[in-house]
Design a protein around this motif. Structure first.
Motif, PDB file in Angstrom:
ATOM      1  N   GLY A  57     -17.148  23.531   0.418  1.00  0.00           N
ATOM      2  CA  GLY A  57     -17.545  22.472  -0.492  1.00  0.00           C
ATOM      3  C   GLY A  57     -17.199  21.093   0.044  1.00  0.00           C
ATOM      4  N   LEU A  58     -17.093  20.132  -0.853  1.00  0.00           N
ATOM      5  CA  LEU A  58     -16.858  18.747  -0.462  1.00  0.00           C
ATOM      6  C   LEU A  58     -15.366  18.424  -0.521  1.00  0.00           C
ATOM      7  CD1 LEU A  58     -18.539  16.173   0.281  1.00  0.00           C
ATOM      8  CD2 LEU A  58     -18.241  15.472  -2.108  1.00  0.00           C
ATOM      9  N   ILE A  59     -14.867  17.837   0.549  1.00  0.00           N
ATOM     10  CA  ILE A  59     -13.470  17.439   0.666  1.00  0.00           C
ATOM     11  C   ILE A  59     -13.402  15.920   0.756  1.00  0.00           C
ATOM     12  CG2 ILE A  59     -11.356  17.657   2.023  1.00  0.00           C
ATOM     13  CD1 ILE A  59     -12.321  20.284   0.794  1.00  0.00           C
ATOM     14  N   GLU A  60     -12.462  15.316   0.028  1.00  0.00           N
ATOM     15  CA  GLU A  60     -12.275  13.873   0.143  1.00  0.00           C
ATOM     16  C   GLU A  60     -11.133  13.580   1.107  1.00  0.00           C
ATOM     17  OE1 GLU A  60     -11.837   9.750  -2.429  1.00  0.00           O
ATOM     18  OE2 GLU A  60     -11.725  11.682  -3.482  1.00  0.00           O
ATOM     19  N   CYS A  61     -11.349  12.584   1.964  1.00  0.00           N
ATOM     20  CA  CYS A  61     -10.357  12.187   2.954  1.00  0.00           C
ATOM     21  C   CYS A  61      -9.690  10.908   2.472  1.00  0.00           C
ATOM     22  CB  CYS A  61     -11.012  11.966   4.321  1.00  0.00           C
ATOM     23  SG  CYS A  61     -11.972  13.376   4.909  1.00  0.00           S
ATOM     24  N   GLY A  62      -8.488  11.057   1.923  1.00  0.00           N
ATOM     25  CA  GLY A  62      -7.753   9.916   1.409  1.00  0.00           C
ATOM     26  C   GLY A  62      -6.660   9.472   2.358  1.00  0.00           C
TER      27      GLY A  62
ATOM     28  N   ILE B 167       0.843  -1.206   0.000  1.00  0.00           N
ATOM     29  CA  ILE B 167       0.000   0.000   0.000  1.00  0.00           C
ATOM     30  C   ILE B 167       0.873   1.249   0.000  1.00  0.00           C
ATOM     31  CG2 ILE B 167      -1.665   1.322   1.367  1.00  0.00           C
ATOM     32  CD1 ILE B 167      -2.783  -1.400   2.336  1.00  0.00           C
ATOM     33  N   ALA B 168       1.939   1.238   0.811  1.00  0.00           N
ATOM     34  CA  ALA B 168       2.835   2.397   0.880  1.00  0.00           C
ATOM     35  C   ALA B 168       3.495   2.657  -0.471  1.00  0.00           C
ATOM     36  CB  ALA B 168       3.894   2.167   1.959  1.00  0.00           C
ATOM     37  N   ASP B 169       3.861   1.597  -1.189  1.00  0.00           N
ATOM     38  CA  ASP B 169       4.467   1.779  -2.509  1.00  0.00           C
ATOM     39  C   ASP B 169       3.494   2.460  -3.471  1.00  0.00           C
ATOM     40  OD1 ASP B 169       6.842   0.637  -1.748  1.00  0.00           O
ATOM     41  OD2 ASP B 169       6.384  -1.354  -2.558  1.00  0.00           O
TER      42      ASP B 169
ATOM     43  N   GLY C 289       1.290   9.600  -4.596  1.00  0.00           N
ATOM     44  CA  GLY C 289       1.291  10.681  -3.613  1.00  0.00           C
ATOM     45  C   GLY C 289       0.098  10.666  -2.675  1.00  0.00           C
ATOM     46  N   TRP C 290      -0.921   9.915  -3.053  1.00  0.00           N
ATOM     47  CA  TRP C 290      -2.194   9.933  -2.298  1.00  0.00           C
ATOM     48  C   TRP C 290      -3.102   8.892  -2.912  1.00  0.00           C
ATOM     49  CZ3 TRP C 290      -7.372  10.683  -3.366  1.00  0.00           C
ATOM     50  CH2 TRP C 290      -8.194  11.159  -2.355  1.00  0.00           C
ATOM     51  N   ILE C 291      -3.857   8.186  -2.101  1.00  0.00           N
ATOM     52  CA  ILE C 291      -4.893   7.295  -2.632  1.00  0.00           C
ATOM     53  C   ILE C 291      -6.189   7.565  -1.888  1.00  0.00           C
ATOM     54  CG2 ILE C 291      -3.297   5.480  -3.380  1.00  0.00           C
ATOM     55  CD1 ILE C 291      -4.114   3.873  -0.889  1.00  0.00           C
TER      56      ILE C 291
END
Length: 415
Positions: free
Chosen positions: A185-190, A22-24, A30-32
């Motif tokens: 507005g809407l923010i996504e929390c990744g 997952i870290a790779d 940069g973000w998932i």
């Protein structure tokens, strides 16, 4: 986490391998999204929660993480079979079970449908995990070996299907996006990697939501400030399946709520929960791959996805009402003995059972079995257990109405 049992060294090593994978991916992009993290944590081949070799279904003594309704009692499958039989009679004698878990429900349904005189000609299981496929085959071979040659495993949905599809606790484990409404507005929390927080390097990180999430959020009743989830995967899966049903119905059982209740201000914070060794915790980054990760189902979105794809919403109610409509009370009476079975009266059931234990007509073993069965049914029906938390929705094409499970207490109007 201090209140959770420490995993074995082997389990920790498997989790570390998944965390590194997952870290790779995070380092590459940069973000998932949390939906992508959930997909990796649950379904990565050989390492994810549902794709690894760890025991998942069963009681605490067996090392399981949770119990589903079929593991509690075969009466669940026997009651559900009465509804399935009605669908098969109006379509084709074919079934699909999505995400068959331990395989216990498949075995129970095959036996119960055969007893009703309508055993399906084909019972297909949509299951991506090879480990779970093997476990399901073993359970069916043990409990319903005469039907094993009718069972087949699918890698994908068929192009067209007529019959009955069952999904028990499938939707809650589909990847969901974590989001936050604020005044801008809407923010996504990744998910990102960084310095260790709560003992691990994975943590939430925010960015502006995608247009797909913004579009989905427009019809939701959430008001800023608010945190919750939006499952695009559930909507897409239901819509995809709905387009393939020529005649028949899908019956989906899961925990969740209609939209107006799910996004109520009191549920600010979301519904993501993790399950490990019959304990519930709220840290999805604790040993990735060792805990189940779930979120409540938006049943309004399920109904809309099916309806927009051309299906009729055939019914929606809580699990208790559905099972009662399907005759679980009568099945319990038959199980315990029609002349000795107590009525389902909550805490009085045990006393009623004890009252008939005169030593001649009820053996101690039968009494204990009766108490276990009665207790299991109470869990399925109790509003404080699974009875109200779990809901049942049916979507279909060319089906008679009302369906058996929704003859009383239908709540379609609440969606």
């Amino acid at each position: 986490m201090a209140d959770l049992p420490e995993p074995s060294e082997e389990a920790r090593e498997a989790s570390a391998a998944l965390a590194a994978l997952i870290a790779d991916e995070i380092k590459t992009h940069g973000w998932i999204s949390f939906a992508r993290y959930m997909e990796l944590a649950l379904y990565t081949p050989g390492l994810g929660y549902y794709a690894g070799g760890a025991h998942k279904f069963g009681d605490h003594a067996s090392g399981g993480d949770f119990l589903t309704a079929p593991e509690l009692t075969p009466l669940f499958g026997q009651a559900l079979a009465r509804q399935v039989a009605q669908v098969l009679a109006a379509s084709q004698p074919c079934m699909i079970e999505a995400g068959a878990g331990s395989g216990r429900l498949a075995a129970d349904l095959l036996l119960a449908l055969d007893a009703l005189g309508c055993a399906p000609q084909r019972y297909a299981i949509l299951e991506l995990s090879g480990e779970l496929r093997a476990r399901q085959a073993a359970i069916i071979a043990q409990h319903a070996p005469q039907f094993l040659d009718r069972v087949q495993w699918l890698d994908a949905l068929p192009e067209k299907f007529s019959g009955c599809l069952i999904g028990n606790e499938v939707l809650d484990a589909m990847p969901t996006h974590a989001v936050r409404w604020d005044e801008n507005g809407l923010i996504e929390c990744g998910v990102r990697c960084g310095e260790e927080q709560e003992g691990h390097p994975l943590h939430f990180a925010e960015r502006p939501a995608s247009q797909a999430l913004i579009d989905a959020a427009e019809i939701l009743p959430a008001a800023a400030p608010y945190r919750g989830e939006i499952s695009l995967a559930v909507r897409a899966w239901v819509a995809e399946l709905a387009g393939r049903i020529e005649c028949g119905a899908m019956i989906l059982l899961d925990y969740g709520l209609p939209r107006r209740e799910l996004y109520h201000p009191q549920r600010d914070g979301g519904t993501v929960r993790c399950h490990y060794r019959h304990r519930v915790h709220d840290d999805p980054f604790w040993y990735p791959g060792l805990s189940d990760i779930t979120s409540h189902v938006d049943f309004t979105a399920v109904a809309e996805a099916g309806f927009d794809a051309g299906l009729s919403v055939l019914g929606y109610t809580n699990q208790a009402q559905f099972l009662i409509n399907c005759g679980i009370g009568e099945l319990l009476q038959e199980k315990l003995g029609a002349d000795k079975a107590p009525a389902l009266q909550g805490g009085r059931a045990k006393n009623a059972l004890l009252a008939v234990a005169d030593g001649d007509t009820v053996t101690e073993a039968n009494l204990r079995a009766g108490l276990r069965t009665n207790g299991a049914v109470s869990v399925l029906l109790s509003p404080n257990e699974m009875g109200e938390l779990f809901k049942v929705i049916a979507l279909g094409r060319g089906m008679p109405q009302p369906l058996l499970g929704f003859t009383r207490g239908d709540r379609v109007h609440a969606l």
